[in-house]
Motif scaffolding. Structure first.
Motif, mmCIF file in Angstrom:
data_model
loop_
_atom_site.group_PDB
_atom_site.id
_atom_site.type_symbol
_atom_site.label_atom_id
_atom_site.label_comp_id
_atom_site.label_asym_id
_atom_site.label_seq_id
_atom_site.Cartn_x
_atom_site.Cartn_y
_atom_site.Cartn_z
ATOM 1 N N GLU A 417 0.864 -1.174 0.000
ATOM 2 C CA GLU A 417 0.000 0.000 0.000
ATOM 3 C C GLU A 417 0.901 1.223 0.000
ATOM 4 O O GLU A 417 1.920 1.260 0.693
ATOM 5 C CB GLU A 417 -0.903 0.008 1.228
ATOM 6 N N LEU A 418 0.562 2.207 -0.797
ATOM 7 C CA LEU A 418 1.343 3.427 -0.903
ATOM 8 C C LEU A 418 0.613 4.562 -0.215
ATOM 9 O O LEU A 418 -0.588 4.731 -0.393
ATOM 10 C CB LEU A 418 1.589 3.779 -2.378
ATOM 11 N N GLN A 419 1.355 5.357 0.557
ATOM 12 C CA GLN A 419 0.752 6.458 1.306
ATOM 13 C C GLN A 419 1.578 7.724 1.162
ATOM 14 O O GLN A 419 2.794 7.668 1.010
ATOM 15 C CB GLN A 419 0.637 6.114 2.801
ATOM 16 N N ARG A 420 0.880 8.832 1.219
ATOM 17 C CA ARG A 420 1.537 10.137 1.344
ATOM 18 C C ARG A 420 1.507 10.530 2.808
ATOM 19 O O ARG A 420 0.465 10.463 3.454
ATOM 20 C CB ARG A 420 0.789 11.176 0.503
ATOM 21 N N PRO A 421 2.629 10.954 3.398
ATOM 22 C CA PRO A 421 2.657 11.281 4.835
ATOM 23 C C PRO A 421 1.873 12.535 5.154
ATOM 24 O O PRO A 421 1.958 13.537 4.448
ATOM 25 C CB PRO A 421 4.153 11.471 5.119
ATOM 26 N N LEU A 422 1.107 12.482 6.250
ATOM 27 C CA LEU A 422 0.347 13.639 6.713
ATOM 28 C C LEU A 422 0.947 14.268 7.960
ATOM 29 O O LEU A 422 0.713 15.431 8.255
ATOM 30 C CB LEU A 422 -1.096 13.231 7.019
ATOM 31 N N ASP A 423 1.745 13.475 8.702
ATOM 32 C CA ASP A 423 2.248 13.976 9.975
ATOM 33 C C ASP A 423 3.461 14.875 9.827
ATOM 34 O O ASP A 423 3.872 15.537 10.767
ATOM 35 C CB ASP A 423 2.601 12.807 10.897
ATOM 36 N N SER A 424 4.051 14.905 8.622
ATOM 37 C CA SER A 424 5.235 15.736 8.420
ATOM 38 C C SER A 424 4.823 17.167 8.102
ATOM 39 O O SER A 424 3.951 17.418 7.283
ATOM 40 C CB SER A 424 6.083 15.160 7.278
ATOM 41 N N VAL A 425 5.479 18.100 8.762
ATOM 42 C CA VAL A 425 5.171 19.518 8.550
ATOM 43 C C VAL A 425 6.237 20.192 7.705
ATOM 44 O O VAL A 425 6.178 21.388 7.457
ATOM 45 C CB VAL A 425 5.041 20.250 9.903
ATOM 46 N N SER A 426 7.239 19.446 7.290
ATOM 47 C CA SER A 426 8.319 20.029 6.500
ATOM 48 C C SER A 426 7.863 20.277 5.074
ATOM 49 O O SER A 426 6.843 19.773 4.623
ATOM 50 C CB SER A 426 9.543 19.097 6.495
ATOM 51 N N SER A 427 8.669 21.067 4.372
ATOM 52 C CA SER A 427 8.339 21.394 2.980
ATOM 53 C C SER A 427 8.546 20.205 2.060
ATOM 54 O O SER A 427 8.113 20.230 0.911
ATOM 55 C CB SER A 427 9.215 22.566 2.506
ATOM 56 N N ASN A 428 9.207 19.146 2.547
ATOM 57 C CA ASN A 428 9.461 17.960 1.723
ATOM 58 C C ASN A 428 8.357 16.920 1.814
ATOM 59 O O ASN A 428 8.476 15.833 1.254
ATOM 60 C CB ASN A 428 10.792 17.313 2.146
ATOM 61 N N ALA A 429 7.280 17.236 2.532
ATOM 62 C CA ALA A 429 6.220 16.243 2.736
ATOM 63 C C ALA A 429 5.601 15.799 1.420
ATOM 64 O O ALA A 429 5.251 14.627 1.263
ATOM 65 C CB ALA A 429 5.146 16.813 3.664
ATOM 66 N N ASN A 430 5.468 16.708 0.466
ATOM 67 C CA ASN A 430 4.850 16.348 -0.812
ATOM 68 C C ASN A 430 5.837 15.669 -1.760
ATOM 69 O O ASN A 430 5.490 15.356 -2.898
ATOM 70 C CB ASN A 430 4.245 17.577 -1.486
ATOM 71 N N LYS A 431 7.078 15.455 -1.287
ATOM 72 C CA LYS A 431 8.068 14.756 -2.091
ATOM 73 C C LYS A 431 8.296 13.323 -1.594
ATOM 74 O O LYS A 431 9.180 12.629 -2.082
ATOM 75 C CB LYS A 431 9.402 15.502 -2.065
ATOM 76 N N ILE A 432 7.501 12.908 -0.612
ATOM 77 C CA ILE A 432 7.718 11.614 0.040
ATOM 78 C C ILE A 432 6.546 10.688 -0.227
ATOM 79 O O ILE A 432 5.382 11.104 -0.235
ATOM 80 C CB ILE A 432 7.897 11.797 1.563
ATOM 81 N N ILE A 433 6.864 9.429 -0.468
ATOM 82 C CA ILE A 433 5.854 8.388 -0.587
ATOM 83 C C ILE A 433 6.306 7.211 0.273
ATOM 84 O O ILE A 433 7.464 6.811 0.228
ATOM 85 C CB ILE A 433 5.652 7.956 -2.064
ATOM 86 N N ASN A 434 5.414 6.697 1.090
ATOM 87 C CA ASN A 434 5.725 5.574 1.971
ATOM 88 C C ASN A 434 5.128 4.291 1.411
ATOM 89 O O ASN A 434 3.999 4.278 0.942
ATOM 90 C CB ASN A 434 5.179 5.812 3.374
ATOM 91 N N LEU A 435 5.908 3.227 1.487
ATOM 92 C CA LEU A 435 5.455 1.913 1.045
ATOM 93 C C LEU A 435 5.220 1.041 2.268
ATOM 94 O O LEU A 435 6.128 0.831 3.082
ATOM 95 C CB LEU A 435 6.492 1.276 0.117
ATOM 96 N N LEU A 436 3.995 0.550 2.415
ATOM 97 C CA LEU A 436 3.619 -0.318 3.521
ATOM 98 C C LEU A 436 3.381 -1.724 3.000
ATOM 99 O O LEU A 436 2.844 -1.907 1.901
ATOM 100 C CB LEU A 436 2.356 0.181 4.220
ATOM 101 N N VAL A 437 3.778 -2.714 3.786
ATOM 102 C CA VAL A 437 3.587 -4.118 3.426
ATOM 103 C C VAL A 437 2.491 -4.691 4.298
ATOM 104 O O VAL A 437 2.506 -4.544 5.529
ATOM 105 C CB VAL A 437 4.886 -4.918 3.592
ATOM 106 N N LYS A 438 1.529 -5.345 3.658
ATOM 107 C CA LYS A 438 0.423 -5.954 4.395
ATOM 108 C C LYS A 438 0.840 -7.329 4.900
ATOM 109 O O LYS A 438 1.406 -8.130 4.158
ATOM 110 C CB LYS A 438 -0.805 -6.090 3.493
ATOM 111 N N GLN A 439 0.535 -7.601 6.153
ATOM 112 C CA GLN A 439 0.850 -8.887 6.759
ATOM 113 C C GLN A 439 -0.436 -9.615 7.097
ATOM 114 O O GLN A 439 -1.244 -9.125 7.904
ATOM 115 C CB GLN A 439 1.685 -8.680 8.033
ATOM 116 N N GLU A 440 -0.644 -10.773 6.486
ATOM 117 C CA GLU A 440 -1.848 -11.554 6.757
ATOM 118 C C GLU A 440 -1.726 -12.255 8.096
ATOM 119 O O GLU A 440 -0.655 -12.745 8.462
ATOM 120 C CB GLU A 440 -2.067 -12.591 5.642
ATOM 121 N N GLU A 441 -2.815 -12.301 8.835
ATOM 122 C CA GLU A 441 -2.822 -12.904 10.156
ATOM 123 C C GLU A 441 -3.881 -13.997 10.221
ATOM 124 O O GLU A 441 -5.038 -13.766 9.868
ATOM 125 C CB GLU A 441 -3.105 -11.847 11.234
#
Length: 508
Positions: A417-441
């Motif tokens: 899953e790809l996410q854009r960070p919301l918690d960052s207040v820096s000017s680079n926030a719109n230059k960052i993309i986070n990759l999350l891995v789903k773990q089945e349980e």
């Protein structure tokens, strides 16, 4: 004179009627499933992970500064009941995207919750034939393309009156003729090396022949049977020429150039290892240019197309010609050509990936895009310069080491899953993309997620384009999934069953 009489019993009638009834019900069921699938697509929403407000979808593909067509905002769409259909943008809002959120846009109410989930995802991906153009800006054509002026033919006499434009069109067609002839000549010289008596063992066999020439036979077939005929057929109809040409890019017909480029490195190495024999053979068949010149022609030709079209557009403006449909068509084609050329150039780096181990890049589906990021791998806390390759079936992360690329990880699309960070207040926030891995349980498809990568681009526009490419891959997968789940009977099967029943009935 005796008349041939036959009798019908209840069994005959019931058998025939029941068969026709079953076929009829299957077709009704097929239509019903199509309607349900369409309603489900319209009812689903994008999985908006963050609390971002819903916005209208922008154009997925903006025109580059060099393109003469200016981008205009998309018009609002109105549903059958008169309500405006608002659309959520993954690209402008800080939102997440995954294969559990596969629909691009949905109807939203003013008081609706900002978090949505699609009911199902994907677990397998067949090879795709759709191109990015099919699911990109084709959904949101600009006003120039949709205007009524473009729906009616214009007088192209003024265009052909310009000597410079006529010269450019003649050059486009004549160079295409030469290109096809050169490829045919090259295939005649080097396409049947297996029949040469003193062929070295290193070049013998179908596999070696494929490695040496790549899929150049496929490229020749495309241009000889499709591109050249459409040019000759539309010499006096430029809009038809440009529209038909662009349709081949939309159908992904030019992906053969990507495949050719991916095999270029192995071909060059094979030629280098057998240079002495190839030079001797070149002299023997009296080929002045040689195999190297032959195999460089496809990329040279693909590069030449947008240059000729740019000359055409420039002269079009200088001449003050007022034929907007032709201008719109040529700009659309030129844009698609440049995008295809970008993908071809990026594909040249794929053979440079090292340490792949058991991963076979040829089994990952079509290649779509490569982008460089500053990457941080959270599990190992390692930071490095990374190049990320997007394929139809997965995402491949590599580490840039000067002129080499070292393989690091790959992730299937259903697991990320790809996410854009919301918690960052820096000017680079719109230059960052986070990759999350789903773990089945516990065998359930619903599980926890862990942060795997953080990708930081040099500019925010790079992240936006990368998300656009990812979004399109998921859209292609969604369309393939919809087709795969459609239950239908082909008409030839239905007619065959009807004919068989009739013959059996006649025999009985």
């Amino acid at each position: 004179m005796e008349l041939a009489l036959f009798t019908l019993n209840l069994f005959d009638v019931v058998s025939v009627v029941l068969t026709f009834l079953v076929i009829f019900l299957v077709q009704i069921l097929n239509v019903y499933l199509h309607i349900l699938d369409d309603n489900a697509d319209n009812g689903k929403s994008i999985d908006v992970v963050d609390r971002a407000p819903a916005k209208e979808c922008p154009l997925l593909e903006s025109q580059s500064p060099s393109s003469p067509i200016a981008t205009t905002p998309p018009k609002s769409q109105t549903t059958g009941n008169g309500k405006l259909e608002k659309q959520i943008s993954l690209l402008d809002s800080d939102s997440g995207i995954s294969l559990s959120s596969i629909n691009t846009c949905s109807t939203t109410a003013a008081n609706s919750s900002p978090t949505y989930r699609a009911p199902n995802g994907f677990h397998s991906f067949p090879s795709h034939t759709l191109s990015f153009e099919t699911l990109g800006d084709e959904y949101h054509e600009d006003e120039d393309t949709l205007s009524l002026e473009n729906l009616f033919p214009c007088d192209q006499t003024e265009i052909y009156a310009s000597k410079k434009i006529s010269f450019i069109i003649d050059e486009l067609i004549q160079t295409e003729v030469n290109y096809v002839n050169n490829l045919k000549k090259g295939m005649l010289n080097y396409g049947q090396l297996k029949d040469v008596e003193d062929l070295p063992e290193a070049l013998n066999g179908e596999t070696k022949q494929k490695m040496l020439l790549g899929n150049i036979a496929e490229i020749l077939e495309l241009h000889e049977k499709e591109i050249l005929p459409l040019m000759l057929r539309n010499q006096r109809d430029l809009k038809g020429l440009f529209d038909e040409f662009a349709a081949h890019f939309e159908k992904n017909s030019f992906y053969c150039y990507v495949s050719f480029t991916m095999g270029k490195k192995s071909s060059m190495q094979l030629r280098q290892d057998n240079r002495l024999w190839l030079q001797t053979y070149q002299t023997q068949i009296k080929d002045k240019l040689g195999i190297d010149s032959f195999l460089v022609q496809p990329i040279q030709r693909l590069t030449r197309y947008p240059l000729l079209l740019q000359q055409f557009i420039s002269e079009f403006y200088k001449s003050g010609i007022s034929c907007k449909p032709v201008l719109t068509a040529v700009c659309k084609l030129e844009t698609r050509m440049r995008r295809a050329l970008d993908v071809v150039n990026q594909a040249e780096e794929i053979p440079n990936i090292e340490e792949l181990n058991e991963l076979d890049l040829l089994q990952l589906g079509n290649f779509r895009r490569a982008t460089e990021f500053d990457a941080q791998h959270f599990p190992t806390r390692k930071k490095y310069r990374s190049k990320v390759f997007l394929f139809d079936r997965c995402l491949v992360c590599t580490e840039v080491r000067k002129k080499r690329l070292a393989y690091r990880q790959h992730y299937n699309w259903e697991h990320v899953e790809l996410q854009r960070p919301l918690d960052s207040v820096s000017s680079n926030a719109n230059k960052i993309i986070n990759l999350l891995v789903k773990q089945e349980e516990g065998g359930s498809s619903v599980g926890s997620k862990r942060e795997e990568f953080s990708f930081t681009a040099a500019e925010a526009s790079v992240v936006k384009q990368w998300l656009q490419a990812t979004h399109k891959i998921i859209e292609i997968a969604r369309n393939e999934h919809a087709r795969r789940n459609t239950f239908s009977l082909p008409m030839d099967l239905v007619l065959g069953v009807v004919l068989a029943i009739w013959l059996i009935w006649q025999y009985l």
